[in-house]
Design an enzyme around this catalytic site. Structure first.
Site, PDB file in Angstrom:
ATOM      1  N   ARG A  22    -102.134  16.798  12.962  1.00  0.00           N
ATOM      2  CA  ARG A  22    -101.589  18.310  12.281  1.00  0.00           C
ATOM      3  C   ARG A  22    -100.879  18.315  11.063  1.00  0.00           C
ATOM      4  NH1 ARG A  22    -103.551  20.569  18.112  1.00  0.00           N
ATOM      5  NH2 ARG A  22    -105.522  20.212  18.187  1.00  0.00           N
ATOM      6  N   ARG A  26    -100.652  24.459   9.927  1.00  0.00           N
ATOM      7  CA  ARG A  26     -99.408  25.313  10.639  1.00  0.00           C
ATOM      8  C   ARG A  26     -98.587  25.512  10.224  1.00  0.00           C
ATOM      9  NH1 ARG A  26    -103.742  27.402  14.890  1.00  0.00           N
ATOM     10  NH2 ARG A  26    -104.042  25.490  15.265  1.00  0.00           N
ATOM     11  N   ARG A  35    -102.761  30.155   2.558  1.00  0.00           N
ATOM     12  CA  ARG A  35    -103.108  30.547   3.329  1.00  0.00           C
ATOM     13  C   ARG A  35    -103.357  32.139   2.957  1.00  0.00           C
ATOM     14  NH1 ARG A  35    -105.732  28.501   7.796  1.00  0.00           N
ATOM     15  NH2 ARG A  35    -107.079  30.627   7.657  1.00  0.00           N
ATOM     16  N   ASP A  71    -111.868  19.078   9.011  1.00  0.00           N
ATOM     17  CA  ASP A  71    -112.488  19.186  10.033  1.00  0.00           C
ATOM     18  C   ASP A  71    -112.939  18.696  10.374  1.00  0.00           C
ATOM     19  OD1 ASP A  71    -111.698  21.965  11.992  1.00  0.00           O
ATOM     20  OD2 ASP A  71    -113.595  21.694  11.928  1.00  0.00           O
ATOM     21  N   TYR A 143    -118.975  20.120  21.499  1.00  0.00           N
ATOM     22  CA  TYR A 143    -118.528  21.473  21.187  1.00  0.00           C
ATOM     23  C   TYR A 143    -120.382  22.216  20.575  1.00  0.00           C
ATOM     24  CZ  TYR A 143    -113.795  21.245  19.789  1.00  0.00           C
ATOM     25  OH  TYR A 143    -112.804  21.115  19.808  1.00  0.00           O
TER      26      TYR A 143
END
Length: 332
Positions: A22, A26, A35, A71, A143
């Site tokens: 990651r 973020r 973003r 993703d 999921y």
């Protein structure tokens, strides 16, 4: 050959390779700024934007691996599954039979991922590996059955325990498509690929051996680049992972790394395993804990330094820089 690929093949390197799961995301102010004008789905599906995000931690830290910004749900969308991000994945819960009947991956619908890889490959230094990835079949099934994230994935666990044959068919269907997806990434120029089995640790060992592990092995049936398998939260499953077909295993921070190597054997590389919380402390603590990790594997080929999970979004960038510096200054 770059350091990361060499280490994954258990070959000597002049220093330990380092990257962070990651890392393109973020915790970076440049990512957050981008973003403000670009939505997540647009960023993932637009190769020029996804490549720019992938390169942000390379420019800032000089990581040895550039993991593609994408993703794990991306290939499911190319199999006809409707997925929204709110911000995590949200989708209609599927039965096992519905997953088993999903159409195979339409590789044309993930062409943007291949183009992102080509753009990144052309832009990174020669000694930086481009890392592709996919979600493991069991994690994707979690999921799909649950309809999104969950604290314990109880609905999924109940479904696979009630009907193992249909679960096996669903997992094999996903495995074939994930192998094709990883193969597309290698063909586009990925130097290594990682299979994320984020929720396999929810299973007991017997169910893992019966269902999740064979499907992961099928998904890893890809030639042309080293393969990394990562199942966090699952130290009880390490012994069952032997022979899964990966050149390297990512491991979390719950066991000492030398003990992990003993469980997996000396013929695989190990990636990890600093606790991501260490990067929330201070530079001195980061340097000391990184030095301990390096000392535990000093002189042993096949160690890729990474965190034991994805980087926390609140991590200060200067703490990541301190981590990378500690790796570069440490023993081979």
């Amino acid at each position: 050959m770059n350091r990361l690929v060499a280490a994954l093949r258990r070959q000597p390197t002049d220093r330990r390779p380092v990257w962070v799961m990651r890392q393109a995301g973020r915790h970076l102010p440049e990512y957050r700024e981008l973003r403000t004008s670009v939505g997540f789905s647009e960023a993932v599906s637009t190769p020029e934007i996804a490549a720019e995000i992938t390169l942000q931690p390379i420019h800032r830290y000089g990581m040895d691996g550039a993991v593609i910004f994408a993703d794990i749900m991306t290939p499911l969308q190319a199999m006809g599954v409707d997925v929204e991000f709110t911000p995590g994945p949200s989708l209609r819960p599927h039965s096992l039979a519905e997953v088993a009947a999903l159409p195979p991956l339409d590789v044309d619908r993930v062409g943007h991922v291949a183009e992102t890889i080509r753009l990144v490959t052309a832009a990174v230094p020669d000694d930086t590996a481009v890392v592709g990835f996919a979600g493991a079949p069991f994690t994707l099934l979690a999921y799909l059955v649950e309809g999104g994230g969950s604290k314990d994935f109880a609905a999924m666990r109940g479904a696979v325990l009630a009907d193992p044959p249909t679960a096996r068919a669903a997992l094999e269907n996903l495995a074939h498509s994930m192998a094709a997806y990883l193969g597309l990434q290698v063909a586009a120029g990925a130097d290594a690929v990682q299979l994320f089995d984020s929720w396999a640790g929810m299973l007991d060992e017997a169910t893992y051996r019966d269902l999740a592990m064979p499907a992961a092995r099928s998904a890893l049936d890809v030639a042309g680049a080293p393969r990394i398998y990562f199942a966090p939260h699952g130290p009880h499953l390490l012994g069952a992972q032997v022979g899964i077909g990966a050149e390297a295993h990512g491991v979390d921070w719950r066991l000492p790394i030398d003990e992990v190597w003993h469980l997996l054997g000396d013929d695989v590389a190990i990636q990890g395993n600093l606790d991501p919380a260490v990067l929330l402390t201070d530079p001195d603590t980061i340097a000391a804990r990184t030095a301990e990790l390096l000392a535990a594997t000093a002189g042993r080929p096949g160690h890729v330094v990474n965190l034991g999970h994805g980087i926390d979004r609140t991590t200060p960038p200067e703490h990541v820089a301190a981590f990378v510096a500690a790796v570069r200054e440490g023993p081979v």
